[in-house]
Design a protein around this motif. Structure first.
Motif, PDB file in Angstrom:
ATOM      1  N   LEU A   7       0.846  -1.196   0.000  1.00 54.23           N
ATOM      2  CA  LEU A   7       0.000   0.000   0.000  1.00 54.23           C
ATOM      3  C   LEU A   7       0.873   1.235   0.000  1.00 54.23           C
ATOM      4  CD1 LEU A   7      -2.644   1.599   0.309  1.00 54.23           C
ATOM      5  CD2 LEU A   7      -2.467   1.227   2.788  1.00 54.23           C
ATOM      6  N   VAL A   8       0.685   2.079  -1.000  1.00 53.17           N
ATOM      7  CA  VAL A   8       1.355   3.376  -1.072  1.00 53.17           C
ATOM      8  C   VAL A   8       0.415   4.432  -0.503  1.00 53.17           C
ATOM      9  CG1 VAL A   8       2.335   5.143  -2.583  1.00 53.17           C
ATOM     10  CG2 VAL A   8       2.715   2.711  -3.084  1.00 53.17           C
TER      11      VAL A   8
ATOM     12  N   ASP B  93      -0.116  11.519  -1.425  1.00 57.99           N
ATOM     13  CA  ASP B  93      -0.988  12.258  -2.330  1.00 57.99           C
ATOM     14  C   ASP B  93      -0.303  12.602  -3.652  1.00 57.99           C
ATOM     15  OD1 ASP B  93       0.726  14.138  -1.264  1.00 57.99           O
ATOM     16  OD2 ASP B  93      -0.830  15.303  -0.238  1.00 57.99           O
ATOM     17  N   ASP B  94       0.941  12.186  -3.806  1.00 57.47           N
ATOM     18  CA  ASP B  94       1.671  12.334  -5.069  1.00 57.47           C
ATOM     19  C   ASP B  94       1.638  10.997  -5.797  1.00 57.47           C
ATOM     20  OD1 ASP B  94       3.383  12.750  -7.156  1.00 57.47           O
ATOM     21  OD2 ASP B  94       5.090  13.397  -5.943  1.00 57.47           O
ATOM     22  N   ILE B  95       0.952  10.952  -6.911  1.00 51.32           N
ATOM     23  CA  ILE B  95       0.783   9.691  -7.636  1.00 51.32           C
ATOM     24  C   ILE B  95       2.101   9.153  -8.168  1.00 51.32           C
ATOM     25  CG2 ILE B  95       0.351  10.688  -9.911  1.00 51.32           C
ATOM     26  CD1 ILE B  95      -1.820   8.510 -10.281  1.00 51.32           C
ATOM     27  N   GLU B  96       3.134  10.008  -8.281  1.00 55.39           N
ATOM     28  CA  GLU B  96       4.416   9.546  -8.794  1.00 55.39           C
ATOM     29  C   GLU B  96       5.027   8.470  -7.902  1.00 55.39           C
ATOM     30  OE1 GLU B  96       5.751  10.190 -11.754  1.00 55.39           O
ATOM     31  OE2 GLU B  96       3.844  11.222 -12.092  1.00 55.39           O
ATOM     32  N   THR B  97       4.759   8.543  -6.607  1.00 57.33           N
ATOM     33  CA  THR B  97       5.273   7.512  -5.711  1.00 57.33           C
ATOM     34  C   THR B  97       4.623   6.168  -6.035  1.00 57.33           C
ATOM     35  OG1 THR B  97       5.605   9.146  -3.960  1.00 57.33           O
ATOM     36  CG2 THR B  97       5.573   6.832  -3.302  1.00 57.33           C
ATOM     37  N   TYR B  98       3.316   6.178  -6.190  1.00 57.00           N
ATOM     38  CA  TYR B  98       2.604   4.954  -6.580  1.00 57.00           C
ATOM     39  C   TYR B  98       3.129   4.423  -7.909  1.00 57.00           C
ATOM     40  CZ  TYR B  98      -1.013   2.030  -8.639  1.00 57.00           C
ATOM     41  OH  TYR B  98      -1.676   1.008  -9.267  1.00 57.00           O
TER      42      TYR B  98
ATOM     43  N   LYS C  26      -5.288  -7.328   3.899  1.00 59.94           N
ATOM     44  CA  LYS C  26      -4.355  -8.022   3.018  1.00 59.94           C
ATOM     45  C   LYS C  26      -3.022  -7.303   2.834  1.00 59.94           C
ATOM     46  CE  LYS C  26      -8.007 -10.246   0.299  1.00 59.94           C
ATOM     47  NZ  LYS C  26      -8.571 -10.439  -1.068  1.00 59.94           N
ATOM     48  N   VAL C  27      -2.885  -6.103   3.358  1.00 59.30           N
ATOM     49  CA  VAL C  27      -1.659  -5.326   3.158  1.00 59.30           C
ATOM     50  C   VAL C  27      -0.572  -5.799   4.108  1.00 59.30           C
ATOM     51  CG1 VAL C  27      -0.623  -3.029   3.341  1.00 59.30           C
ATOM     52  CG2 VAL C  27      -2.876  -3.308   2.285  1.00 59.30           C
ATOM     53  N   MET C  28       0.610  -6.049   3.578  1.00 53.21           N
ATOM     54  CA  MET C  28       1.737  -6.509   4.369  1.00 53.21           C
ATOM     55  C   MET C  28       2.857  -5.476   4.432  1.00 53.21           C
ATOM     56  SD  MET C  28       0.106  -9.020   2.652  1.00 53.21           S
ATOM     57  CE  MET C  28      -0.581 -10.661   2.885  1.00 53.21           C
ATOM     58  N   VAL C  29       2.974  -4.633   3.396  1.00 54.57           N
ATOM     59  CA  VAL C  29       4.036  -3.625   3.335  1.00 54.57           C
ATOM     60  C   VAL C  29       3.411  -2.280   3.011  1.00 54.57           C
ATOM     61  CG1 VAL C  29       6.173  -2.893   2.200  1.00 54.57           C
ATOM     62  CG2 VAL C  29       5.752  -5.339   2.583  1.00 54.57           C
ATOM     63  N   ILE C  30       3.782  -1.257   3.792  1.00 54.94           N
ATOM     64  CA  ILE C  30       3.309   0.107   3.561  1.00 54.94           C
ATOM     65  C   ILE C  30       4.483   0.977   3.128  1.00 54.94           C
ATOM     66  CG2 ILE C  30       2.403   2.186   4.680  1.00 54.94           C
ATOM     67  CD1 ILE C  30       0.753   0.385   6.482  1.00 54.94           C
TER      68      ILE C  30
END
Length: 303
Positions: free
Chosen positions: A145-146, A149-154, A184-188
Motif C-alpha cells: 500500500l502506497v 498524495d503524489d501519484i508519482e510515488t505509486y 491483506k496489506v503486508m508492506v506500507i
C-alpha cells in the motif's frame, strides 16, 4: 532466565564508558571498549545480547559498527547512543543498522535503564530460541500500500514491483484505512504528510498494534527528532528521501518483502519490533477505531 544478559558499550570517551559501566554492572555482564574493531571481536568471541554504540567515533562510526554487528550476530539487539541529531547518521542507523532504539545524550538514567532492560530481555530470548532467518523466494500473495498524495510515488512502486505483487494507492489517510481494513496489506510505503495531514502517529500506532506490517517511509521531510520518534515508536523498516531514487527504492521494497516472509515463518522475531508507546493525543482514539478493524488474520501478537 537466571543468567545475566551481556551488554557491550562502545564509546570513544572513557568517562562515558565508566558512567555506563557503573550504572549497569549490578544487573548485566558488561563489556566496554573505545574501539569499533575490538567491539566486533568481542561480539565474535562472546554471546552479546545488546550493543549500545556511540555514533561519532574515530576509525569506525557507530552506524558502520552496528551494520557489521547485524551481519556477524543478528540476534544482538542494536542501540545507537549519541549527542548529535545527525540526520544522515540517523537514516543510516535505520537502513543499514536496523537499530532497536535511538538514545540521545545526555541520557536519562531511568529511560536508558528501561530501554536496555527491554533490549536485554529480547536479546536473551532470541539468542536461545530463535533460529537464523530463513531466506525464501517462495511466491506469496503480498499486497503493498502506497500512502501518498503524489501519484508519482505509486507509479514508481508499481513500475518496480507491480508485475509480481498487488500495489494499492491511497491519497488520504481515510482511504488508506479503508484499504487496510480489508486485511491483506503486508508492506506500507508512506509519506509523512499526506493531504496536509501529519500521519506519523498513525504509523506509530500501526506498528504498535500490527507489528507484522512492514513500513517504509518515503518523504521530503527531514526533521531529525521526528525520525528518531519513528524509530523508537514506529520501528520503521526503511527511511528513504525524496526525490525517489529507483535503485534505492527497489532494494528497500525487496528487503521489506523478504522481511515479511521471514516474520511469517518465524513470528517469534516480531518481538524485535516492539515499540515505545507514543503519547496519545485527541486523534488517537479515532485512529485506533480504524486499526481495530484490521482483520485478525493480519495480526500477529508479540508475547
Amino acid at each position: 532466565m537466571t543468567k545475566k544478559a551481556s551488554v557491550l558499550f562502545v564509546d570513544d570517551e572513557k568517562r562515558v564508558l565508566r558512567s555506563l559501566k557503573a550504572l549497569f554492572k549490578p544487573h548485566y555482564n558488561i563489556h566496554i571498549t573505545t574501539d569499533g574493531h575490538e567491539a566486533l571481536e568481542i561480539v565474535k568471541n562472546n554471546t552479546v545480547h545488546v550493543i549500545v554504540s556511540d555514533q561519532r567515533m574515530p576509525v569506525m562510526t557507530g552506524v558502520e559498527l552496528l551494520r557489521q554487528i547485524k551481519q556477524v550476530s543478528p540476534t544482538t539487539m542494536r542501540l545507537l547512543l549519541t549527542g548529535y541529531a545527525d540526520l544522515p547518521a540517523i537514516v543510516d542507523s535505520v537502513n543499514d543498522g536496523e537499530i532497536f532504539r535511538y538514545i540521545s545524550k545526555p541520557w536519562d538514567n531511568d529511560d536508558i535503564i528501561k530501554i536496555v532492560k527491554k533490549a536485554a530481555q529480547i536479546g536473551q530470548e532470541q539468542a536461545v530460541n530463535t533460529p537464523a532467518p530463513i531466506a525464501t523466494s517462495e511466491k506469496q500473495d503480498i499486497e503493498l500500500l502506497v500512502i501518498d498524495d503524489d501519484i508519482e510515488t505509486y507509479n514508481a512502486v508499481q513500475e518496480i514491483i507491480g508485475q509480481e505483487y498487488t500495489v494499492k494507492w491511497a491519497a488520504t489517510l481515510n482511504s488508506a484505512f479503508d484499504i487496510l481494513t480489508q486485511g491483506k496489506v503486508m508492506v506500507i510505503i508512506s509519506e509523512i504528510h499526506v493531504a496536509d495531514e501529519d500521519i506519523t502517529l498513525s504509523l506509530k500506532l500501526m506498528k504498535q498494534h500490527h507489528p507484522n506490517i512492514i513500513s517504509i517511509v518515503l518523504t521530503h521531510f527531514n526533521d531529525a527528532q521526528s525520525l528518531i520518534a519513528l524509530i523508537n515508536q514506529g520501528q520503521i523498516f526503511r527511511f528513504l528521501p525524496k526525490p525517489i531514487r529507483k535503485p534505492l527504492l527497489t532494494n528497500s521494497l525487496n528487503a521489506a518483502i523478504q522481511r515479511y516472509r521471514v516474520v511469517q515463518q518465524q513470528p517469534e522475531l516480531l518481538i524485535r519490533h516492539s515499540v515505545e508507546e507514543p503519547k496519545p493525543n485527541k486523534m488517537t482514539s479515532g485512529i485506533m477505531t480504524f486499526l481495530n478493524q484490521i482483520k485478525p488474520s493480519q495480526k500477529i501478537q508479540i508475547h
